[in-house]
Design a protein around this motif. Sequence first.
Motif, PDB file in Angstrom:
ATOM      1  N   UNK A 104     -17.842  -0.002   5.959  1.00 42.19           N
ATOM      2  CA  UNK A 104     -18.436   0.782   4.628  1.00 42.19           C
ATOM      3  C   UNK A 104     -17.206   1.175   4.062  1.00 42.19           C
ATOM      4  N   UNK A 105     -17.114   1.125   2.837  1.00 43.59           N
ATOM      5  CA  UNK A 105     -15.962   1.272   1.805  1.00 43.59           C
ATOM      6  C   UNK A 105     -16.315   2.181   0.883  1.00 43.59           C
ATOM      7  N   UNK A 106     -15.966   3.438   0.578  1.00 46.84           N
ATOM      8  CA  UNK A 106     -16.217   4.339  -0.629  1.00 46.84           C
ATOM      9  C   UNK A 106     -14.864   4.583  -1.353  1.00 46.84           C
ATOM     10  N   UNK A 107     -14.923   4.465  -2.618  1.00 49.72           N
ATOM     11  CA  UNK A 107     -13.551   4.956  -3.433  1.00 49.72           C
ATOM     12  C   UNK A 107     -14.070   5.402  -4.973  1.00 49.72           C
ATOM     13  N   UNK A 108     -13.417   6.416  -5.140  1.00 48.80           N
ATOM     14  CA  UNK A 108     -13.504   7.368  -6.223  1.00 48.80           C
ATOM     15  C   UNK A 108     -14.973   7.792  -6.131  1.00 48.80           C
ATOM     16  N   UNK A 109     -15.677   8.012  -7.273  1.00 43.17           N
ATOM     17  CA  UNK A 109     -17.044   8.485  -7.308  1.00 43.17           C
ATOM     18  C   UNK A 109     -18.204   7.718  -6.945  1.00 43.17           C
ATOM     19  N   UNK A 110     -18.200   6.372  -7.199  1.00 42.80           N
ATOM     20  CA  UNK A 110     -19.473   5.637  -7.309  1.00 42.80           C
ATOM     21  C   UNK A 110     -19.244   4.287  -6.613  1.00 42.80           C
ATOM     22  N   UNK A 111     -17.880   3.859  -6.266  1.00 42.20           N
ATOM     23  CA  UNK A 111     -17.720   2.811  -5.759  1.00 42.20           C
ATOM     24  C   UNK A 111     -18.139   2.668  -4.268  1.00 42.20           C
ATOM     25  N   UNK A 112     -18.947   1.893  -4.014  1.00 42.76           N
ATOM     26  CA  UNK A 112     -19.437   1.682  -2.369  1.00 42.76           C
ATOM     27  C   UNK A 112     -19.664   0.296  -2.175  1.00 42.76           C
ATOM     28  N   UNK A 113     -18.747  -0.317  -1.229  1.00 36.22           N
ATOM     29  CA  UNK A 113     -18.973  -1.675  -0.675  1.00 36.22           C
ATOM     30  C   UNK A 113     -19.251  -1.857   0.748  1.00 36.22           C
ATOM     31  N   UNK A 114     -20.161  -2.700   1.315  1.00 38.24           N
ATOM     32  CA  UNK A 114     -20.407  -2.972   2.544  1.00 38.24           C
ATOM     33  C   UNK A 114     -20.206  -4.324   2.737  1.00 38.24           C
ATOM     34  N   UNK A 115     -19.281  -4.384   4.110  1.00 38.00           N
ATOM     35  CA  UNK A 115     -18.851  -5.926   4.524  1.00 38.00           C
ATOM     36  C   UNK A 115     -19.575  -6.017   5.744  1.00 38.00           C
ATOM     37  N   UNK A 116     -20.211  -7.023   6.152  1.00 36.28           N
ATOM     38  CA  UNK A 116     -21.010  -7.512   7.417  1.00 36.28           C
ATOM     39  C   UNK A 116     -20.832  -8.800   7.615  1.00 36.28           C
ATOM     40  N   UNK A 117     -20.415  -8.824   9.063  1.00 35.92           N
ATOM     41  CA  UNK A 117     -20.086 -10.086   9.684  1.00 35.92           C
ATOM     42  C   UNK A 117     -19.863 -10.218  10.972  1.00 35.92           C
ATOM     43  N   UNK A 118     -19.216 -11.406  11.437  1.00 38.63           N
ATOM     44  CA  UNK A 118     -18.735 -11.508  12.612  1.00 38.63           C
ATOM     45  C   UNK A 118     -17.354 -12.136  12.817  1.00 38.63           C
ATOM     46  N   UNK A 119     -16.819 -11.626  13.936  1.00 38.44           N
ATOM     47  CA  UNK A 119     -15.375 -12.115  14.218  1.00 38.44           C
ATOM     48  C   UNK A 119     -15.251 -12.897  15.405  1.00 38.44           C
ATOM     49  N   UNK A 170       0.948  -1.220  -0.103  1.00 40.95           N
ATOM     50  CA  UNK A 170       0.098  -0.118   0.002  1.00 40.95           C
ATOM     51  C   UNK A 170       0.963   1.223  -0.087  1.00 40.95           C
ATOM     52  N   UNK A 171       1.919   1.193   0.928  1.00 36.08           N
ATOM     53  CA  UNK A 171       2.875   2.392   0.851  1.00 36.08           C
ATOM     54  C   UNK A 171       3.534   2.659  -0.168  1.00 36.08           C
ATOM     55  N   UNK A 172       4.025   1.560  -0.981  1.00 37.36           N
ATOM     56  CA  UNK A 172       4.709   1.824  -2.241  1.00 37.36           C
ATOM     57  C   UNK A 172       4.148   2.450  -3.311  1.00 37.36           C
ATOM     58  N   UNK A 173       2.849   2.715  -3.442  1.00 32.82           N
ATOM     59  CA  UNK A 173       2.264   3.300  -4.529  1.00 32.82           C
ATOM     60  C   UNK A 173       1.824   2.447  -5.669  1.00 32.82           C
ATOM     61  N   UNK A 174       2.151   0.972  -5.282  1.00 34.55           N
ATOM     62  CA  UNK A 174       1.917   0.081  -6.581  1.00 34.55           C
ATOM     63  C   UNK A 174       0.455  -0.863  -6.200  1.00 34.55           C
ATOM     64  N   UNK A 175      -0.206  -0.161  -5.226  1.00 32.41           N
ATOM     65  CA  UNK A 175      -1.509  -1.237  -5.027  1.00 32.41           C
ATOM     66  C   UNK A 175      -2.463  -0.234  -5.910  1.00 32.41           C
ATOM     67  N   UNK A 176      -2.604  -0.367  -7.001  1.00 34.77           N
ATOM     68  CA  UNK A 176      -3.616   0.487  -7.802  1.00 34.77           C
ATOM     69  C   UNK A 176      -5.208   0.361  -7.216  1.00 34.77           C
ATOM     70  N   UNK A 177      -5.576  -0.795  -6.665  1.00 33.30           N
ATOM     71  CA  UNK A 177      -6.735  -0.754  -5.968  1.00 33.30           C
ATOM     72  C   UNK A 177      -6.956   0.205  -4.801  1.00 33.30           C
ATOM     73  N   UNK A 178      -5.844   0.756  -4.269  1.00 31.09           N
ATOM     74  CA  UNK A 178      -5.930   1.660  -3.148  1.00 31.09           C
ATOM     75  C   UNK A 178      -5.517   2.972  -3.466  1.00 31.09           C
ATOM     76  N   UNK A 179      -5.325   3.310  -4.950  1.00 26.42           N
ATOM     77  CA  UNK A 179      -4.522   4.664  -5.306  1.00 26.42           C
ATOM     78  C   UNK A 179      -5.691   5.405  -6.166  1.00 26.42           C
TER      79      UNK A 179
END
Length: 186
Positions: free
Chosen positions: A136-151, A95-104
């Motif tokens: 809740x995760x939001x990325x860019x303008x319209x990408x919204x994801x919800x993850x629900x569960x138990x740990x 993530x810190x390297x700038x090579x994780x395109x899904x998080x940049x």
Amino acid sequence: MTTHPLESTSPSTLSYDDDIRLHHEVQRLYATEARLLDQHRYADWLELFAEDLHYWAPVRTNRLRRQQALADGAAGEVAIFDESKASLAWRIRRFDSGMAWAEDPPSRTRHLISNVLVWPAEEPGEYVAESSFLCYRNRLEREVDLYAGGRTDVLRRAEDGSLLIARRTILLDQNVLLAKNISTFL
């Protein structure tokens, strides 16, 4: 086998005051964890884990009621996450390297942790904690994801007295992830 707190009638259970203190400590640990994740402070988040960590989210399948024991993947089978502390550290460095395109650019997240139950494990200095989560995760303008569960976590007392997460099992409520990727920690 660890006894669930609502089933326990053992005289060795924690006193009411110790139980309240432990519950508060675990709630604080989870609130700190959520804050660190939402602030993208992944290296600090990683310090909440023991060196021998196993961070695991098995794949789940839909099964008939009579087959529910087979709904969650077993150890050694395909998993969404099957990580050690070293592999999580590698992902964080990426993530810190700038090579994780899904998080940049990076996602914006909000981790909510609730329904926390905690009780002593069989091993001295260890505790089992169950919690529910919503991420809740939001990325860019319209990408919204919800993850629900138990740990279910195994927490271990460190030498300094703090609690560390030694094992985490994550059970997502959805068996088919609708997100493009899962670059979020849960």
